[in-house]
Design a protein around this motif. Structure first.
Motif, PDB file in Angstrom:
ATOM      1  N   MET A   1       0.869  -1.263  -0.012  1.00  0.00           N
ATOM      2  CA  MET A   1      -0.005  -0.065  -0.032  1.00  0.00           C
ATOM      3  C   MET A   1       0.862   1.461   0.058  1.00  0.00           C
ATOM      4  O   MET A   1       1.850   1.180   0.255  1.00  0.00           O
ATOM      5  N   ARG A   2       0.380   2.210  -0.739  1.00  0.00           N
ATOM      6  CA  ARG A   2       1.015   3.655  -0.526  1.00  0.00           C
ATOM      7  C   ARG A   2       0.156   4.833  -0.268  1.00  0.00           C
ATOM      8  O   ARG A   2      -1.078   4.656  -0.660  1.00  0.00           O
ATOM      9  N   ILE A   3       0.732   5.526   0.825  1.00  0.00           N
ATOM     10  CA  ILE A   3      -0.140   6.768   1.405  1.00  0.00           C
ATOM     11  C   ILE A   3       0.176   7.913  -0.048  1.00  0.00           C
ATOM     12  O   ILE A   3       1.337   8.152  -0.164  1.00  0.00           O
ATOM     13  N   LEU A   4      -0.946   8.286  -0.268  1.00  0.00           N
ATOM     14  CA  LEU A   4      -0.847   9.292  -1.569  1.00  0.00           C
ATOM     15  C   LEU A   4      -1.568  10.771  -0.889  1.00  0.00           C
ATOM     16  O   LEU A   4      -2.649  10.716  -0.290  1.00  0.00           O
ATOM     17  N   SER A   5      -0.916  11.697  -1.321  1.00  0.00           N
ATOM     18  CA  SER A   5      -1.339  13.182  -1.059  1.00  0.00           C
ATOM     19  C   SER A   5      -2.422  13.591  -2.082  1.00  0.00           C
ATOM     20  O   SER A   5      -2.550  13.054  -3.141  1.00  0.00           O
ATOM     21  N   ASP A   6      -2.866  14.519  -1.878  1.00  0.00           N
ATOM     22  CA  ASP A   6      -3.998  15.073  -2.870  1.00  0.00           C
ATOM     23  C   ASP A   6      -3.232  15.166  -4.312  1.00  0.00           C
ATOM     24  O   ASP A   6      -3.797  15.018  -5.311  1.00  0.00           O
ATOM     25  N   ALA A   7      -2.119  15.837  -4.041  1.00  0.00           N
ATOM     26  CA  ALA A   7      -1.283  16.252  -5.263  1.00  0.00           C
ATOM     27  C   ALA A   7      -0.849  14.881  -5.833  1.00  0.00           C
ATOM     28  O   ALA A   7      -0.732  14.902  -7.429  1.00  0.00           O
ATOM     29  N   GLU A   8      -0.696  14.003  -5.236  1.00  0.00           N
ATOM     30  CA  GLU A   8      -0.136  12.633  -5.847  1.00  0.00           C
ATOM     31  C   GLU A   8      -1.188  11.816  -6.707  1.00  0.00           C
ATOM     32  O   GLU A   8      -1.321  11.181  -7.628  1.00  0.00           O
ATOM     33  N   LEU A   9      -2.446  12.100  -5.892  1.00  0.00           N
ATOM     34  CA  LEU A   9      -4.038  11.489  -6.501  1.00  0.00           C
ATOM     35  C   LEU A   9      -4.025  12.239  -7.911  1.00  0.00           C
ATOM     36  O   LEU A   9      -4.340  11.653  -8.745  1.00  0.00           O
ATOM     37  N   ALA A  10      -3.700  13.575  -7.939  1.00  0.00           N
ATOM     38  CA  ALA A  10      -4.128  14.391  -9.162  1.00  0.00           C
ATOM     39  C   ALA A  10      -3.152  14.050 -10.105  1.00  0.00           C
ATOM     40  O   ALA A  10      -3.494  13.875 -11.485  1.00  0.00           O
TER      41      ALA A  10
END
Length: 479
Positions: A1-10
């Motif tokens: 699993m990887r924790i993603l920031s909103d910027a990474e999701l974008a």
């Protein structure tokens, strides 16, 4: 699993299809979000082809707007509208997107079909089955990539937990199919079912009776195709669902003891066989054969004062049970069912051969009866060797190797030509002026046994001589 920031999701959503949806939503002035499994799988770093989009407004209208935009850019696009459900699907190339308006739902006790009303994003997330499927990512341009996670699904993904957003008793009672989905997700993702959620499975198990066989079998098939399907069937058994949907399998979980002698637990043995098969084949129907190979044991169980517990003919009884189980679960009743039934019926044959001297005659008969399914049968039978006695297990495996070698040798010599007698039943009836009857069967079996045992060559002259001799002994004359 990887924790993603909103910027990474974008950045992960930086694809033409999502930007087109964003443009369509802003054009119509509605909020829209990608939701469910696609979002979950971004964090789990798993590939996902299912794109579900929730619109705070009309899902159908945004789908039509998307179609208009894509056609304007000369892209081939297909729109399907399901007005009764308020949903639409857009296909463009290999990409499929499902659109639905945000909604709130209420249920009656005797149906899983909800009364649907327009709702907010919060309403829509509240109705989701599990916290890990209730996350949403905004697609509107000004908030593109922003995660909305009101039930902390990210934490449950990190911890490997399946739990419901709201009261699990309400979640499962409203739509009992979610109980099977709960077990399926736990099996697919190798997650644990949270204690309160699991207790609700047990309390609401009886509600599964309002779910159709097709829906149940669809979830069972998905469990069956996981890496370790035994996990799912253990969970189904623990919460009481298995006894309601596959009682024949649940009935295997018993150990009888008499005069200090007990037989093995055939339920857990079956699951071990299923996992063994799954390590060697992704054939769904071979896995079904593994799951059902011993279902005839409870009916065949007998006590013998000399040898203890016996299960004679359990393969035959199990094969007879297969059609009724497939019919109840609305599984296919075509060649797939026949295949499962055949493997259940034959699964003891290679084991019996491997427990004795491996003769050419026995292998010929096995190959003749199994036909093109011989390799799958051998996978099942080797998986069935779960003895804890290392020496006995190795002896079986060594003999199975000999069986396989003989099979390959016979295959190279074209077993169909060698083992199927060149004189068939129709010719026998014509020769002796008979209609279908026991005498015809006896004559057919005589020449077939002679070929399989290698007593005569499979040529017309040799078989005709044998046939006439047997017919004469039976008092039959050529017409």
């Amino acid at each position: 699993m990887r924790i993603l920031s909103d910027a990474e999701l974008a950045e992960l959503l930086d694809k033409d299809i999502f930007h087109e949806i964003s443009e369509a939503a802003d054009c119509l002035g509605v909020d829209c979000y990608v939701v469910g499994g696609y979002v979950r799988d971004l964090f789990l770093e798993r590939p996902s082809n299912d794109i579900d989009v929730v619109v705070v407004g009309s899902g159908i209208e945004i789908a039509k707007q998307l179609q208009k935009q894509l056609k304007h850019k000369r892209k081939k696009v297909h729109l399907s509208v399901y007005a009764n459900f308020g949903t639409a699907q857009v296909k463009c190339g290999n990409t499929e997107v499902e659109f639905v308006g945000a909604r709130r739902e209420s249920y009656s006790h005797d149906s899983r079909k909800p009364i649907v009303e327009d709702g907010t994003l919060e309403d829509d997330q509240n109705r989701r089955d599990f916290t890990i499927n209730a996350m949403a990512i905004c697609l509107n341009k000004d908030r593109f990539g922003c995660l909305v996670d009101p039930f902390n699904g990210i934490a449950d993904l990190e911890d490997g937990i399946i739990c419901t957003p709201l009261d699990p008793d309400i979640t499962f009672s409203d739509d009992p199919l979610r109980m099977l989905r709960c077990v399926r997700f736990a099996t697919q993702l190798n997650f644990f079912i949270e204690d309160e959620t699991f207790d609700a499975l047990t309390r609401n198990a009886e509600r599964i009776k309002i779910i159709s066989g097709e829906r149940i079998s669809d979830e069972l098939n998905k469990i069956m195709l996981t890496k370790t399907p035994s996990k799912g069937f253990v969970e189904l058994h623990r919460c009481g669902l298995l006894a309601l949907i596959l009682p024949e399998l649940a009935n295997l979980d018993v150990v009888n003891t008499r005069n200090g002698r007990a037989h093995k637990n055939n339920f857990y043995h079956t699951l071990e066989v299923l996992d063994n098969v799954s390590r060697h084949s992704d054939n769904l129907w071979l896995r079904w054969a593994a799951l059902l190979h011993d279902v005839g044991k409870p009916k065949s169980m007998r006590w013998d004062n000399l040898i203890g517990w016996t299960f004679h003919n359990h393969n035959y009884l199990g094969a007879k049970m297969v059609p009724q189980m497939f019919r109840r679960l609305k599984l296919p009743l075509d060649l797939k069912m026949k295949y499962v039934q055949k493997l259940v019926d034959l699964h003891m044959r290679p084991i019996v051969i491997a427990d004795e001297e491996v003769t050419d005659s026995a292998v010929r008969r096995l190959l003749n009866d199994a036909g093109d399914d011989i390799d799958d049968l051998m996978i099942l039978c080797e998986a069935d060797i779960t003895s804890k006695n290392a020496e006995r297990k190795q002896r079986f495996l060594n003999n199975f190797r000999i069986v396989r070698e003989k099979i390959e040798d016979l295959k190279k010599r074209d077993y169909k030509r060698l083992f199927q007698p060149c004189i068939d039943g129709n010719e026998i009836m014509e020769l002796f002026g008979l209609k279908p009857c026991r005498e015809v069967g006896t004559l057919k079996q005589t020449i077939k046994d002679a070929v399989l045992d290698g007593k005569v060559e499979n040529d017309r002259e040799s078989l005709m001589a044998l046939l006439l001799k047997k017919a004469d002994a039976m008092g039959l004359k050529v017409k």
